[in-house]
Design a protein around this motif. Sequence first.
Motif, PDB file in Angstrom:
ATOM      1  N   LYS A  60       0.702  -1.076  -0.002  1.00  0.00           N
ATOM      2  CA  LYS A  60      -0.016   0.100  -0.024  1.00  0.00           C
ATOM      3  C   LYS A  60       0.816   1.291   0.026  1.00  0.00           C
ATOM      4  CE  LYS A  60      -2.501   1.361   3.398  1.00  0.00           C
ATOM      5  NZ  LYS A  60      -3.662   1.597   4.568  1.00  0.00           N
ATOM      6  N   ASN A  76      -5.354  -3.269  -6.757  1.00  0.00           N
ATOM      7  CA  ASN A  76      -6.442  -3.378  -5.704  1.00  0.00           C
ATOM      8  C   ASN A  76      -7.738  -4.060  -6.866  1.00  0.00           C
ATOM      9  OD1 ASN A  76      -5.725  -2.203  -3.223  1.00  0.00           O
ATOM     10  ND2 ASN A  76      -6.013  -0.484  -4.177  1.00  0.00           N
ATOM     11  N   ARG A  86      -9.235  -7.851  -6.268  1.00  0.00           N
ATOM     12  CA  ARG A  86     -10.520  -8.253  -6.306  1.00  0.00           C
ATOM     13  C   ARG A  86     -11.065  -9.449  -7.443  1.00  0.00           C
ATOM     14  NH1 ARG A  86     -11.046  -2.589  -6.018  1.00  0.00           N
ATOM     15  NH2 ARG A  86     -11.711  -2.216  -8.155  1.00  0.00           N
ATOM     16  N   ASP A 137     -10.698  -2.802   8.037  1.00  0.00           N
ATOM     17  CA  ASP A 137     -11.458  -2.053   7.053  1.00  0.00           C
ATOM     18  C   ASP A 137     -10.809  -1.519   6.038  1.00  0.00           C
ATOM     19  OD1 ASP A 137     -13.201  -2.183   9.300  1.00  0.00           O
ATOM     20  OD2 ASP A 137     -12.852  -0.462  10.208  1.00  0.00           O
ATOM     21  N   ASP A 138      -9.672  -1.202   5.995  1.00  0.00           N
ATOM     22  CA  ASP A 138      -9.035  -0.682   4.910  1.00  0.00           C
ATOM     23  C   ASP A 138      -9.009  -1.834   3.566  1.00  0.00           C
ATOM     24  OD1 ASP A 138      -7.604   1.747   3.474  1.00  0.00           O
ATOM     25  OD2 ASP A 138      -5.856   0.209   3.646  1.00  0.00           O
ATOM     26  N   LEU A 176     -10.886  -4.235   3.298  1.00  0.00           N
ATOM     27  CA  LEU A 176     -12.134  -4.524   2.731  1.00  0.00           C
ATOM     28  C   LEU A 176     -12.631  -3.633   1.919  1.00  0.00           C
ATOM     29  CD1 LEU A 176     -14.109  -6.084   5.989  1.00  0.00           C
ATOM     30  CD2 LEU A 176     -13.147  -7.479   4.205  1.00  0.00           C
ATOM     31  N   LYS A 177     -12.285  -2.324   2.333  1.00  0.00           N
ATOM     32  CA  LYS A 177     -12.634  -1.290   1.254  1.00  0.00           C
ATOM     33  C   LYS A 177     -11.971  -1.412  -0.187  1.00  0.00           C
ATOM     34  CE  LYS A 177     -10.710   2.468   1.472  1.00  0.00           C
ATOM     35  NZ  LYS A 177     -10.256   4.219   2.027  1.00  0.00           N
ATOM     36  N   TYR A 178     -10.636  -1.847  -0.122  1.00  0.00           N
ATOM     37  CA  TYR A 178      -9.967  -2.089  -1.445  1.00  0.00           C
ATOM     38  C   TYR A 178     -10.786  -3.073  -2.102  1.00  0.00           C
ATOM     39  CZ  TYR A 178      -6.199   1.252  -0.252  1.00  0.00           C
ATOM     40  OH  TYR A 178      -5.429   2.174  -0.284  1.00  0.00           O
ATOM     41  N   CYS A 200     -13.641  -3.949  -2.190  1.00  0.00           N
ATOM     42  CA  CYS A 200     -15.071  -3.758  -2.089  1.00  0.00           C
ATOM     43  C   CYS A 200     -16.118  -4.753  -1.438  1.00  0.00           C
ATOM     44  CB  CYS A 200     -15.506  -3.729  -3.750  1.00  0.00           C
ATOM     45  SG  CYS A 200     -14.881  -2.388  -4.588  1.00  0.00           S
ATOM     46  N   LYS A 243     -18.373  -5.519   2.003  1.00  0.00           N
ATOM     47  CA  LYS A 243     -18.833  -4.658   3.263  1.00  0.00           C
ATOM     48  C   LYS A 243     -19.326  -5.848   4.152  1.00  0.00           C
ATOM     49  CE  LYS A 243     -20.997  -1.085   0.754  1.00  0.00           C
ATOM     50  NZ  LYS A 243     -22.187  -0.310   0.326  1.00  0.00           N
ATOM     51  N   ASP A 244     -19.677  -5.641   5.190  1.00  0.00           N
ATOM     52  CA  ASP A 244     -19.874  -6.564   6.496  1.00  0.00           C
ATOM     53  C   ASP A 244     -20.507  -7.708   5.865  1.00  0.00           C
ATOM     54  OD1 ASP A 244     -17.851  -5.754   8.205  1.00  0.00           O
ATOM     55  OD2 ASP A 244     -19.345  -4.803   9.788  1.00  0.00           O
TER      56      ASP A 244
END
Length: 451
Positions: free
Chosen positions: A109, A123, A127, A150-151, A153-155, A157, A159-160
């Motif tokens: 990163k 990223n 995915r 969190d970072d 999971l955002k990369y 895409c 969500k919980d």
Amino acid sequence: MPANHTPAFTYKNGMTILGIAEPHKPEDFISDQFTGLDFYSSFLDGSVQLNAQAAIRRCMQRGQSFQDIVEEMGEETRDYARDHIINCNIAYALSIPAPDWNAMYRYCKTISADYDNEFLDFNYMLRELNHINLANLYAVILDTDDSNRDDFLKYICLKDVEVMRLALLFDDEDTVNQLADRSKSQVLARATIDRNLAIFKFDPFSRVRVAMGVSDGMSMGELFERTTNQILAIGKAGDLGCNFFDKNPSQQYRMAPEHLPVAIRCPTSDVTYRKPSTGLLRMKDLVIDDVDQKLHQYPQFPRFLALFKHEVSELVAKTVGDQIYPIHHELNAILASIARAMDQQGLSMQHYFMKHCASLSPGEILDILERESFTRQQYLGALLKFNGSDNPKIVNKSSFLIMAESVEAFKGLELNDHQLRTLYEHFPDKAFLDRMSDHGVERQLITDLGL
């Protein structure tokens, strides 16, 4: 990139080009070779990812920047391809767990932050790779430090709710509980669990279900979701006259060798080819392969319909009414089984017909019911009349109601050739064929032979 590279080709710094194509757009970073059997063999046994991890680890230990790695690769290929190969190797390296995965992630990163190119993005590549093997993706998520979670999971895409789906897929009770505890509302968390459990094949012995302590292993919330999925899947399966399979990518089931796909579609070339049953897993290939959700196997289904038969009937009516192409026989059989179950719970199919097929107003329906002027024989005759329409939407509304009746119910009626043919198509009973005129039999044989 060298024109004559082989699958085993690596640069002197250890970077691999296995499965990498020089892209014309970001989604082309995976070449046809990536989706070939040789690559699958190397990718599934982890050798490609381990090779990339070794290369990235070496760069990390030497404290190299992104530009340092590009320059180290020398003049073997153009700058554009060198950048691309580094990004692909980063994606390969981060797509499987490792003892130092979190350190590698922070390093990758950091060096990528200095890399200014919107066209290439590790990223995006990560995915794509993560969706190829759900087991690796989930193992990486579980091993990710809280500071990176969190970072990361955002990369990628996620969500919980998607992590919850993976936790249920792998029957991970601890993670399900952790995600539920993080929710702002326990009611909402339970609804999320029910909704996601409903997209998998039912497993009464899963750890998550046992921990939930639900009678018969299924909550009413989940049964509602399954019933809704069943009816909506029929609607989707009828689109454009396609076969009766729901291809919704979110519909997945627990991984088992006998259910693994044996064919795969290359995302770049759109070519479908076979692969060995090695355990390659891609979310969109794990769809439920049968539109029949088998609702009747659940002990709670009759009680559910007793309470919500009207809501279910409205959903059936809307779904069927929206179809502009003829609904397949197998799908009508499923709808017929639901109709019989609703009838057993007190919802009159004659009332349903008057409201949703004949489009009568509530007042007109009440007048007919009070006068008892709509006999059972008239109802059966009306079904056949509606089914004889040239409008597929009208035919669809009556076909499953015909199949909800017994064959014997129609045998005592006075029927013309057209009605007999309709019944023969719904119930392949020779008695209907025997009652046709010679001309009617001839037309039916022509239809059966596809002439």
